[in-house]
Design a protein around this motif. Structure first.
Motif, PDB file in Angstrom:
ATOM      1  N   THR A 293       0.425  -0.927   0.270  1.00 42.27           N
ATOM      2  CA  THR A 293       0.300  -0.344   0.126  1.00 42.27           C
ATOM      3  C   THR A 293       0.423   1.410  -0.314  1.00 42.27           C
ATOM      4  N   SER A 294       0.286   2.143  -0.484  1.00 36.50           N
ATOM      5  CA  SER A 294       0.717   3.716  -0.726  1.00 36.50           C
ATOM      6  C   SER A 294      -0.302   3.925  -0.438  1.00 36.50           C
ATOM      7  N   MET A 295      -0.101   5.230   0.382  1.00 35.64           N
ATOM      8  CA  MET A 295      -0.968   6.612   0.200  1.00 35.64           C
ATOM      9  C   MET A 295      -0.220   8.167   0.258  1.00 35.64           C
ATOM     10  N   PHE A 296      -1.132   9.058  -0.995  1.00 36.78           N
ATOM     11  CA  PHE A 296      -0.209  10.083  -0.662  1.00 36.78           C
ATOM     12  C   PHE A 296      -0.924  10.865  -1.433  1.00 36.78           C
ATOM     13  N   VAL A 297      -0.593  12.578  -1.007  1.00 32.18           N
ATOM     14  CA  VAL A 297      -0.968  13.424  -1.902  1.00 32.18           C
ATOM     15  C   VAL A 297      -0.717  14.367  -2.463  1.00 32.18           C
ATOM     16  N   LEU A 298      -0.737  14.625  -3.760  1.00 34.83           N
ATOM     17  CA  LEU A 298      -0.504  14.609  -4.952  1.00 34.83           C
ATOM     18  C   LEU A 298      -0.229  16.484  -4.961  1.00 34.83           C
ATOM     19  N   PRO A 299       0.533  17.169  -5.290  1.00 31.50           N
ATOM     20  CA  PRO A 299       1.072  18.720  -5.218  1.00 31.50           C
ATOM     21  C   PRO A 299      -0.266  19.003  -5.631  1.00 31.50           C
ATOM     22  N   HIS A 300      -0.089  18.396  -7.165  1.00 31.84           N
ATOM     23  CA  HIS A 300      -1.389  19.035  -7.975  1.00 31.84           C
ATOM     24  C   HIS A 300      -2.449  18.703  -8.817  1.00 31.84           C
ATOM     25  N   GLY A 301      -3.621  18.528  -8.700  1.00 32.09           N
ATOM     26  CA  GLY A 301      -4.922  18.214  -9.569  1.00 32.09           C
ATOM     27  C   GLY A 301      -5.715  17.029  -8.263  1.00 32.09           C
ATOM     28  N   ASP A 302      -7.150  17.236  -8.631  1.00 28.78           N
ATOM     29  CA  ASP A 302      -7.944  16.251  -8.655  1.00 28.78           C
ATOM     30  C   ASP A 302      -7.873  15.166  -8.718  1.00 28.78           C
ATOM     31  N   ASN A 303      -7.803  14.429  -7.353  1.00 29.30           N
ATOM     32  CA  ASN A 303      -7.853  12.814  -7.210  1.00 29.30           C
ATOM     33  C   ASN A 303      -8.191  12.571  -8.382  1.00 29.30           C
ATOM     34  N   GLN A 313      -5.298   4.916 -18.997  1.00 28.13           N
ATOM     35  CA  GLN A 313      -4.095   4.501 -19.351  1.00 28.13           C
ATOM     36  C   GLN A 313      -3.378   3.066 -18.934  1.00 28.13           C
ATOM     37  N   GLY A 314      -4.923   2.449 -18.531  1.00 26.48           N
ATOM     38  CA  GLY A 314      -5.460   0.804 -18.014  1.00 26.48           C
ATOM     39  C   GLY A 314      -4.775   0.856 -16.837  1.00 26.48           C
ATOM     40  N   PHE A 315      -4.538   1.786 -15.861  1.00 22.88           N
ATOM     41  CA  PHE A 315      -4.223   1.858 -14.755  1.00 22.88           C
ATOM     42  C   PHE A 315      -5.611   1.802 -13.798  1.00 22.88           C
ATOM     43  N   ALA A 316      -6.021   0.969 -12.921  1.00 21.90           N
ATOM     44  CA  ALA A 316      -6.485   1.148 -11.860  1.00 21.90           C
ATOM     45  C   ALA A 316      -6.455   1.505 -10.026  1.00 21.90           C
ATOM     46  N   VAL A 317      -6.512   2.617  -9.644  1.00 23.93           N
ATOM     47  CA  VAL A 317      -6.169   2.817  -8.555  1.00 23.93           C
ATOM     48  C   VAL A 317      -7.571   3.645  -7.631  1.00 23.93           C
ATOM     49  N   SER A 318      -7.040   4.181  -5.977  1.00 24.26           N
ATOM     50  CA  SER A 318      -8.035   4.456  -5.595  1.00 24.26           C
ATOM     51  C   SER A 318      -8.104   5.832  -5.280  1.00 24.26           C
ATOM     52  N   THR A 319      -8.979   6.729  -4.644  1.00 25.30           N
ATOM     53  CA  THR A 319      -8.841   7.311  -3.938  1.00 25.30           C
ATOM     54  C   THR A 319      -9.620   7.205  -2.611  1.00 25.30           C
ATOM     55  N   GLY A 320      -8.843   6.734  -2.326  1.00 25.98           N
ATOM     56  CA  GLY A 320      -9.073   5.403  -0.886  1.00 25.98           C
ATOM     57  C   GLY A 320     -10.116   5.813  -0.050  1.00 25.98           C
ATOM     58  N   ALA A 363       5.600   0.839 -14.552  1.00 22.66           N
ATOM     59  CA  ALA A 363       4.765   1.766 -15.664  1.00 22.66           C
ATOM     60  C   ALA A 363       3.895   3.178 -14.525  1.00 22.66           C
ATOM     61  N   LEU A 364       3.458   2.130 -13.842  1.00 25.16           N
ATOM     62  CA  LEU A 364       2.064   2.761 -12.885  1.00 25.16           C
ATOM     63  C   LEU A 364       3.290   4.476 -12.958  1.00 25.16           C
ATOM     64  N   ALA A 365       4.489   3.827 -11.383  1.00 24.28           N
ATOM     65  CA  ALA A 365       4.734   5.190 -11.663  1.00 24.28           C
ATOM     66  C   ALA A 365       5.182   6.478 -12.923  1.00 24.28           C
ATOM     67  N   GLU A 366       5.720   5.763 -14.096  1.00 27.99           N
ATOM     68  CA  GLU A 366       5.377   6.627 -15.504  1.00 27.99           C
ATOM     69  C   GLU A 366       4.848   6.673 -15.970  1.00 27.99           C
ATOM     70  N   THR A 367       3.782   6.236 -15.516  1.00 27.13           N
ATOM     71  CA  THR A 367       1.974   7.026 -16.428  1.00 27.13           C
ATOM     72  C   THR A 367       1.953   7.943 -14.898  1.00 27.13           C
ATOM     73  N   ALA A 370       3.703  10.847 -16.426  1.00 25.51           N
ATOM     74  CA  ALA A 370       3.442  10.859 -18.091  1.00 25.51           C
ATOM     75  C   ALA A 370       1.884  12.635 -17.967  1.00 25.51           C
ATOM     76  N   VAL A 371       0.904  11.687 -16.536  1.00 24.85           N
ATOM     77  CA  VAL A 371      -0.344  11.899 -16.635  1.00 24.85           C
ATOM     78  C   VAL A 371      -0.599  13.559 -16.328  1.00 24.85           C
TER      79      VAL A 371
END
Ligand code: PLP
Length: 383
Positions: A293-303, A313-320, A363-367, A370-371
């Motif tokens: 598990t990794s949960m983090f606060v991104l510096p910008h953008g709505d989750n 891009q084919g990745f399933a993550v969550s706002t948790g 690949a997830l970190a790279e996406t 990219a996003v």
């Protein structure tokens, strides 16, 4: 089953091959009602008892203590219903502020102001001094603290808690839905009550269990037939139970190795994320966490926008925080972990699986990188 872009294992897991085969076999051969009185039904009953025995070995508890349920929500609700009936009217319950809503909300309903929430440290761990102070009161009858948190993966010191409670003669429950299948479970039997469910570790949905203190204790949550030795009404889901036990049996010997390997991959992922987003705030960093598990606060953008773009891009993550949202859209758990309303709108949870590879994490970190270019640079606050 391999699912390279799926990073939401804390929400649910795909059915493992072993669990699927076990479910099919049990459904084809032992579909009879274990309460019926002919030979085939008696065989289903025997199989059910064998599954209980095997689960007891995995959890380090006597099989007679296990009541099969429809999942962790039912187990938690059933236990607190019993506690509401059996604990004295002045008795207090001690819990943590980062529990799953099936614990937190039911406790609130059942015990109201008699619930004491132990403070958490800035990293989210239970404050040991505060816990000891609460436990020292003479009116505490039950402690319920989850083993591993579903959102940020924080591990709680349930072994120490169980020992302290035993010394004080206080009952102890742990919701181990996120722990079981990810970390060794054979010592959990030291707790008086344990909650678990199959779909968090490759078993089917709608199956779980509650381990009780002893076989004499009753449950009155579901009323009807006398199944589960009169403790839980409703025909037992033997195929689901068999599949759950097989899923856990198959994972258990692998867990130590998986935890070592996967935590390195998760940590590398976080390092990669910090390279792209130096202001990233990792929740629970430095504390003991689940390896996946990794949960983090991104510096910008709505989750939610991040989720949509990652999904494209084919990745399933969550706002948790979907199932812990309060009436104002805030997350009870995240606010306990010190996140502001603004930060909550930028929180993402990723949770990998047993077979997630280093390439999947990369690949997830790279996406994310990219996003990132397509996301608004300014933080957005949800209305
Ligand atoms: N407890 C915890 C810690 C969980 O993570 C979950 C599921 O997210 C539950 C309880 C509820 O589980 P179920 O879906 O089996 O009712």
């Amino acid at each position: 089953m391999k699912m390279s872009g799926y990073f939401d294992y804390n929400a649910t897991t795909p059915l493992s091959d072993g669990a699927r085969d076990a479910w099919l076999r049990a459904s084809e051969r032992h579909w009879h009602n274990p309460s019926s009185l002919y030979r085939e039904a008696a065989m289903t009953k025997r199989k059910l008892d064998e599954a209980r025995q095997r689960l007891g070995e995995l959890l380090g508890c006597e099989p007679e203590r296990i009541v099969f349920t429809s999942g962790a929500t039912e187990s938690n609700n059933a236990l607190f219903t019993r506690m509401g009936d059996t604990l004295g009217k002045q008795t207090r319950v001690v819990s943590s502020s980062i529990e799953h809503p099936s614990v937190r909300e039911f406790l609130q309903r059942q015990f109201g102001s008699r619930v004491t929430l132990v403070k958490t440290t800035p990293r989210g761990e239970l404050d040991a001094d505060d816990f000891t102070e609460h436990l020292a009161r003479n009116d505490v009858g039950l402690v319920t603290v989850m083993a591993a948190n579903n959102e940020c993966g924080l591990l709680q010191p349930w072994r120490d808690i169980a020992e302290l409670c035993r010394e004080r003669g206080v009952l102890v429950h742990t919701d181990a839905a996120q722990w079981i299948g990810k970390l060794p479970a054979h010592e959990l039997g030291a707790c008086d009550y344990i909650t678990g469910c199959a779909h968090k570790f490759g078993g089917p949905k709608g199956v779980g269990f509650l381990v009780m203190r002893d076989e004499q204790e009753t449950l009155s949550f579901l009323r009807g037939g006398p199944q589960e030795e009169g403790r839980r009404a409703g025909t037992e889901n033997y195929p689901g139970i068999e599949a759950m036990v097989v899923a856990l049996e198959e994972l258990t010997p692998k867990l130590a190795g998986v935890a070592l390997e996967q935590s390195v991959m998760r940590d590398d992922f976080e390092k990669n994320m910090l390279t792209t987003f130096p202001d990233l705030r990792i929740i629970g960093q430095g504390a003991e966490r689940l390896w996946n598990t990794s949960m983090f606060v991104l510096p910008h953008g709505d989750n939610r926008k991040w989720l949509a773009r990652l999904s494209q891009q084919g990745f399933a993550v969550s706002t948790g925080s979907a199932c812990s949202a309060g009436h104002d859209g805030s997350s009870v758990v995240l606010s306990a972990l010190g996140a502001s309303m603004d930060e909550m709108s930028r929180v993402i949870r990723v949770s990998g699986g047993w077979d997630t590879t280093a390439a999947d994490w990369r690949a997830l970190a790279e996406t994310f990188t990219a996003v990132s270019c397509k996301m608004p640079a300014v933080a957005t606050t949800r209305g």
